[in-house]
Scaffold this motif. Sequence first.
Motif, mmCIF file in Angstrom:
data_model
loop_
_atom_site.group_PDB
_atom_site.id
_atom_site.type_symbol
_atom_site.label_atom_id
_atom_site.label_comp_id
_atom_site.label_asym_id
_atom_site.label_seq_id
_atom_site.Cartn_x
_atom_site.Cartn_y
_atom_site.Cartn_z
ATOM 1 N N ALA A 113 3.090 2.172 -12.850
ATOM 2 C CA ALA A 113 1.997 1.115 -13.127
ATOM 3 C C ALA A 113 1.379 1.278 -14.735
ATOM 4 C CB ALA A 113 1.162 0.663 -12.002
ATOM 5 N N GLU A 114 0.930 2.426 -14.612
ATOM 6 C CA GLU A 114 0.156 2.385 -16.449
ATOM 7 C C GLU A 114 -0.822 1.423 -16.640
ATOM 8 O OE1 GLU A 114 3.445 2.171 -18.918
ATOM 9 O OE2 GLU A 114 4.043 4.120 -18.802
ATOM 10 N N THR A 115 -2.058 1.137 -15.143
ATOM 11 C CA THR A 115 -3.337 0.870 -15.693
ATOM 12 C C THR A 115 -3.712 1.774 -15.716
ATOM 13 O OG1 THR A 115 -3.463 1.013 -13.618
ATOM 14 C CG2 THR A 115 -2.547 -1.270 -13.911
ATOM 15 N N ARG A 116 -5.130 1.143 -16.495
ATOM 16 C CA ARG A 116 -6.140 2.228 -16.974
ATOM 17 C C ARG A 116 -6.646 1.885 -15.640
ATOM 18 N NH1 ARG A 116 -9.529 1.516 -21.835
ATOM 19 N NH2 ARG A 116 -10.602 0.262 -20.809
ATOM 20 N N TRP A 117 -7.199 1.488 -14.877
ATOM 21 C CA TRP A 117 -7.967 1.270 -13.659
ATOM 22 C C TRP A 117 -7.280 1.590 -12.727
ATOM 23 C CZ3 TRP A 117 -13.746 1.529 -12.907
ATOM 24 C CH2 TRP A 117 -14.261 1.289 -14.873
ATOM 25 N N VAL A 118 -7.900 2.407 -11.204
ATOM 26 C CA VAL A 118 -6.739 2.058 -10.119
ATOM 27 C C VAL A 118 -7.852 2.047 -9.361
ATOM 28 C CG1 VAL A 118 -5.040 3.416 -8.458
ATOM 29 C CG2 VAL A 118 -4.923 3.907 -10.450
ATOM 30 N N THR A 119 -7.669 1.303 -8.047
ATOM 31 C CA THR A 119 -8.856 1.042 -7.129
ATOM 32 C C THR A 119 -8.353 2.392 -5.771
ATOM 33 O OG1 THR A 119 -9.735 -1.121 -7.128
ATOM 34 C CG2 THR A 119 -9.338 -0.288 -5.246
ATOM 35 N N VAL A 120 -8.736 3.113 -5.236
ATOM 36 C CA VAL A 120 -8.116 4.078 -4.157
ATOM 37 C C VAL A 120 -8.909 3.591 -2.708
ATOM 38 C CG1 VAL A 120 -8.250 6.315 -3.523
ATOM 39 C CG2 VAL A 120 -7.473 5.510 -6.012
ATOM 40 N N PHE A 121 -8.905 3.279 -1.852
ATOM 41 C CA PHE A 121 -9.025 3.045 -0.639
ATOM 42 C C PHE A 121 -8.815 4.076 0.241
ATOM 43 C CE2 PHE A 121 -5.072 1.484 1.861
ATOM 44 C CZ PHE A 121 -5.620 1.991 2.095
ATOM 45 N N GLY A 122 -9.726 4.761 0.803
ATOM 46 C CA GLY A 122 -9.837 6.304 1.513
ATOM 47 C C GLY A 122 -11.043 6.111 3.081
ATOM 48 N N LYS A 123 -10.959 6.091 4.245
ATOM 49 C CA LYS A 123 -11.745 6.271 5.134
ATOM 50 C C LYS A 123 -12.679 6.751 5.666
ATOM 51 C CE LYS A 123 -8.052 4.539 7.320
ATOM 52 N NZ LYS A 123 -7.666 3.173 7.338
ATOM 53 N N SER A 124 -14.036 6.447 5.465
ATOM 54 C CA SER A 124 -15.330 6.750 5.804
ATOM 55 C C SER A 124 -16.201 6.294 6.904
ATOM 56 C CB SER A 124 -16.084 5.853 5.298
ATOM 57 O OG SER A 124 -16.308 4.410 4.475
ATOM 58 N N TRP A 125 -15.007 5.890 8.192
ATOM 59 C CA TRP A 125 -15.672 6.106 9.189
ATOM 60 C C TRP A 125 -15.095 7.110 10.138
ATOM 61 C CZ3 TRP A 125 -14.510 1.153 12.855
ATOM 62 C CH2 TRP A 125 -15.391 0.537 14.123
ATOM 63 N N THR A 126 -15.767 7.840 10.830
ATOM 64 C CA THR A 126 -15.601 8.609 12.185
ATOM 65 C C THR A 126 -13.969 8.474 12.644
ATOM 66 O OG1 THR A 126 -16.994 8.839 13.530
ATOM 67 C CG2 THR A 126 -16.856 10.332 11.936
ATOM 68 N N LEU A 127 -14.165 7.228 12.935
ATOM 69 C CA LEU A 127 -13.534 7.362 14.645
ATOM 70 C C LEU A 127 -11.471 6.338 13.710
ATOM 71 C CD1 LEU A 127 -12.405 4.763 16.940
ATOM 72 C CD2 LEU A 127 -13.059 2.890 15.773
ATOM 73 N N HIS A 128 -11.424 6.217 12.053
ATOM 74 C CA HIS A 128 -10.797 5.924 12.252
ATOM 75 C C HIS A 128 -10.155 6.978 11.679
ATOM 76 C CE1 HIS A 128 -9.877 1.292 10.756
ATOM 77 N NE2 HIS A 128 -10.420 1.546 11.708
ATOM 78 N N VAL A 129 -10.734 8.446 11.184
ATOM 79 C CA VAL A 129 -10.569 9.785 10.792
ATOM 80 C C VAL A 129 -9.757 10.009 12.163
ATOM 81 C CG1 VAL A 129 -11.532 11.723 9.699
ATOM 82 C CG2 VAL A 129 -11.560 9.415 8.911
ATOM 83 N N ARG A 130 -10.933 10.235 13.018
ATOM 84 C CA ARG A 130 -9.587 10.912 14.270
ATOM 85 C C ARG A 130 -8.670 9.758 14.529
ATOM 86 N NH1 ARG A 130 -15.446 12.351 15.891
ATOM 87 N NH2 ARG A 130 -16.814 14.560 14.866
ATOM 88 N N GLU A 131 -8.826 8.530 15.506
ATOM 89 C CA GLU A 131 -7.939 7.969 15.925
ATOM 90 C C GLU A 131 -7.364 7.093 15.397
ATOM 91 O OE1 GLU A 131 -10.246 5.822 18.865
ATOM 92 O OE2 GLU A 131 -11.676 7.456 19.109
ATOM 93 N N VAL A 132 -7.744 6.945 13.915
ATOM 94 C CA VAL A 132 -6.154 5.696 13.420
ATOM 95 C C VAL A 132 -5.267 7.347 12.061
ATOM 96 C CG1 VAL A 132 -5.616 4.046 11.236
ATOM 97 C CG2 VAL A 132 -7.903 3.860 13.029
ATOM 98 N N LEU A 133 -5.760 7.948 11.684
ATOM 99 C CA LEU A 133 -5.140 9.165 10.832
ATOM 100 C C LEU A 133 -5.260 10.149 11.549
ATOM 101 C CD1 LEU A 133 -7.540 9.200 7.150
ATOM 102 C CD2 LEU A 133 -5.697 8.481 7.732
#
Length: 555
Positions: A113-133
Amino acid sequence: MVAKFTSLSLDPVLAGSLPEKVEVLDTTLRDGAQAHGVSFSLQAKIRIALELDRLGVSFIEAGWPGSNPKDEEFFRAIKEYSFNHAEIVAFTSTRRKGVRPEKDPILAKVLDAETRWVTVFGKSWTLHVREVLKTTLEENLDMVYGTVRFLREHGIRVIFDAEHFFNGYLEDPEYALQVLEAAVEAGAERIVLADTNGGMLPHTVYRVVREVRERIKTPLGLHMHNDSGCAVANTLMGVLAGAEHVQVTVNGIGERTGNADLCQVVPGLELKLGVRALANPEGLRHLRRLSRLVYELAGLQPNPYQPYVGDNAFAHKAGVHVDAVLKTPRAYEHVDPGAVGNRRRLVVSELSGSANLVAWARRELGLELDKRDPRLRRALERVKKLENMGYSFDNAVASALLILLEELGLRKTPFRVQAWRVVSEGSEKGARSWGLVKLETPGGTILAAGEGGGPVHAVDEALRGALRQHLPESVEKVRLIDYRVTLPGAVRHTASTVRVEITFTDGTSAWTTTSVSSNIIEASLDALAQGIEYYLLRSQLARSRSEAPEAPRPA
């Protein structure tokens, strides 16, 4: 520059954390496009991006490369355009579990995409880490760190969105903060706290942002959803707690109940808190136009009750309100309507006083009237009586002014519909209608016919055919731009009374008329005739004013 309402005193504790400037990241083209029923075309996305830049936002989050062909095409096409204020931002997730960043095809698309900025989203809730990811807490931290680091090594600046942060922080604050620290250590330049399921309340947001600021020194941002109806309030409270970056969508469109509305957050910051949010000092004046453009391109009906930019945001109906606002606008207006590209509307209705009609008569017809004039009272009584029968003059001011002109003895009717007839027939190939209208004019009777796809269309064509013989200027200049039918009373199936509202334009101004009947053709024809008649009478009054001899000057 409009005056800011910073005279509203802030608690010293709140004011002490208030930044002088806040970055605005608009995610209409990414998160907003996830709203139910919304799908922007490529050209629509480009038009919106250009308008957002004109407004003066700092970032435009435009889509997720690799998630769909349209977003990939957008990032290729947008390179042909110049932006004065905004950075185009691509969006992506952290790397997939078990896959190294350099081997992840989604991250490869982000590089393309060659953009200067990128938004990265990541999990910060243990519920999502363990039960979704379905992974470990340690692996998730590595996914955050590795992804941000990979992009930084390719020269890309990173905004890290901590998904479900507030839920995660309330359940396990230490782990949620470790996620933020992993992103900061890897090189993220903005840390965004997201209320992804929209369930937070303002007091909680304020407390959490204050606590996070004690540990995270990288600029904090906010991404608020509106599931509890608090997205705008939560965003503003987060800024009061020290956040320097806000993520919004135009008109608040987005997943489920939507996101924080740019059209409320930005004027709240600039006009109420005195915080600079736009790079363009005149950007706020484009706000209503941007709002309407996004509604149009999203295929959504504008919300007339939307704060700041809605049709009713500065509409005054009660007579006491109108009388006061005409003397001192601040009496009932919290900001100048022009500051956000809107305008004041004075509504004529059963709740109105004479001040409403006086103001409209001056503005639309150039008539200077005394609000104690008994003719005004009689006109208002007629308006109230008609509203009791199902009429509404909230939008149809032209119909109310015709009543006023009649009471003033100035309604010299240029024509009258004496009779009409409509015949319709249908077959497997479709339906057609034919209309016949008989007009009574000062020069005699005129009969004309018209054909259309439906009965209202046919009778409109017949009316225009008759007027073309008598008053050709009205047919040439006046166009119908909106036609609405509602049921104002109790529904009685096909025998229900209908209210028709029709909006016209002559290319320079617009006006609306209304009529009520149990026959939709009769109501439509009456509203059509009123619209033409109003145009002719208003034009006649304007000519009379211009031809009037100039008053002698005192010696």
